[in-house]
Design an enzyme around this catalytic site. Structure first.
Site, mmCIF file in Angstrom:
data_model
loop_
_atom_site.group_PDB
_atom_site.id
_atom_site.type_symbol
_atom_site.label_atom_id
_atom_site.label_comp_id
_atom_site.label_asym_id
_atom_site.label_seq_id
_atom_site.Cartn_x
_atom_site.Cartn_y
_atom_site.Cartn_z
ATOM 1 N N SER A 42 40.093 47.772 34.653
ATOM 2 C CA SER A 42 41.126 47.448 33.671
ATOM 3 C C SER A 42 40.592 46.728 32.442
ATOM 4 C CB SER A 42 42.207 46.575 34.328
ATOM 5 O OG SER A 42 41.630 45.437 34.960
ATOM 6 N N HIS A 249 44.228 39.283 31.903
ATOM 7 C CA HIS A 249 43.500 40.364 31.237
ATOM 8 C C HIS A 249 43.436 40.080 29.737
ATOM 9 C CE1 HIS A 249 44.263 42.510 35.024
ATOM 10 N NE2 HIS A 249 43.246 43.265 34.671
#
Length: 267
Positions: A42, A249
């Site tokens: 990711s 993230h």
């Protein structure tokens, strides 16, 4: 150490321009063909940056991710973007290596965080006690020491066998937290320090395996310094209750300001 394939591209473009003056432009231009393949999890697909490509489904690829930004800036002849949110080493081996071939010049990858239990570590630390958090971090570090190196070797061997001429840039993971700052994440300073230490531990293991394969390890710790969670200008999501998958993230700024310059310098 492998020579910079992007440097080779630059030289080829200059050669093509010069040769064109002498009527050999077509032959020289062929030397400028450049193939880039972006693999990984990711952190490479761009989860957290938004504007996801619907066709990529749960992989959550986006034009705001550093591989797509690099390709847009440098216009490689071919660009294959197979990185996928949630990917582990086995997923790279089974589903991402198809575009690699003898003509691939540059490969980038982030991998290993999900194998080490990144998501479960963060869930444990957010929801449970400091001692439970630290114990879970230590379990992840033990896995990084005992099991992850062999898994990384499998991935790196596969990349090398399919794209033997490529420059391979293995990018690391950022430290999540600015310590001794003002923070309302709900985690203790001890938990934040343990999580940062785990990131350093993971990066050190990845860097060692990359070096052993002749690949370039590119740390992003420096580029994210001052932009961690609990800083005044974070490039990482903290817990995002509206989109929990994006938690921890990089934001779009983290992709463009944290990851992209590192790849550009290493390519």
């Amino acid at each position: 150490m492998r020579m910079s394939r992007f440097a080779a591209l630059t030289s080829s473009l200059l050669l093509a321009a010069t040769a064109a003056l002498f009527g050999a432009g077509q032959a020289a231009a062929a030397q400028a063909d450049f193939g880039y393949v972006a693999l990984g999890d990711s952190y490479s697909s761009g989860l957290g940056a938004g504007n996801y490509d619907g066709a990529s489904g749960n992989c959550k690829r986006t034009t705001r991710a550093y591989p797509a930004l690099w390709a847009a800036a440098h216009s490689p002849q071919t660009f294959a973007f197979t990185a996928c949110s949630g990917a582990r080493t086995g997923d790279v081996l089974s589903g991402q290596l198809g575009p690699l071939n003898s003509g691939t010049d540059l490969v980038s990858i982030t991998i290993g965080g999900n194998d080490a239990g990144f998501s479960d570590v963060m869930t444990t630390c957010v929801l449970q006690s400091e001692s439970t958090c630290v114990n879970r971090v230590n379990q992840a570090k033990a896995y990084v020491d005992s099991t992850l190196p062999g898994l990384l070797d499998q991935v790196y061997n596969a990349i090398d066998s399919r794209a033997p001429a490529a420059r391979v840039v293995v990018l690391g993971y950022p430290r999540f937290y600015k310590l001794n700052g003002t923070c309302t994440t709900g985690l203790t300073e001890g938990e934040r320090a343990a999580i940062n230490g785990a990131a350093d531990h993971l990066n050190a293991a990845i860097a060692k395996r990359a070096a052993n394969h002749g690949f370039t390890f590119a740390s992003v710790a420096g580029s994210f310094t001052g932009h961690e969670i609990c800083s005044g200008s974070p490039w990482l999501h903290s817990v995002n209750w509206l989109n929990i998958a994006e938690s921890y993230h990089p934001t779009a700024a983290g992709q463009s300001g944290g990851y992209l310059p590192v790849l550009t310098n290493a390519a």
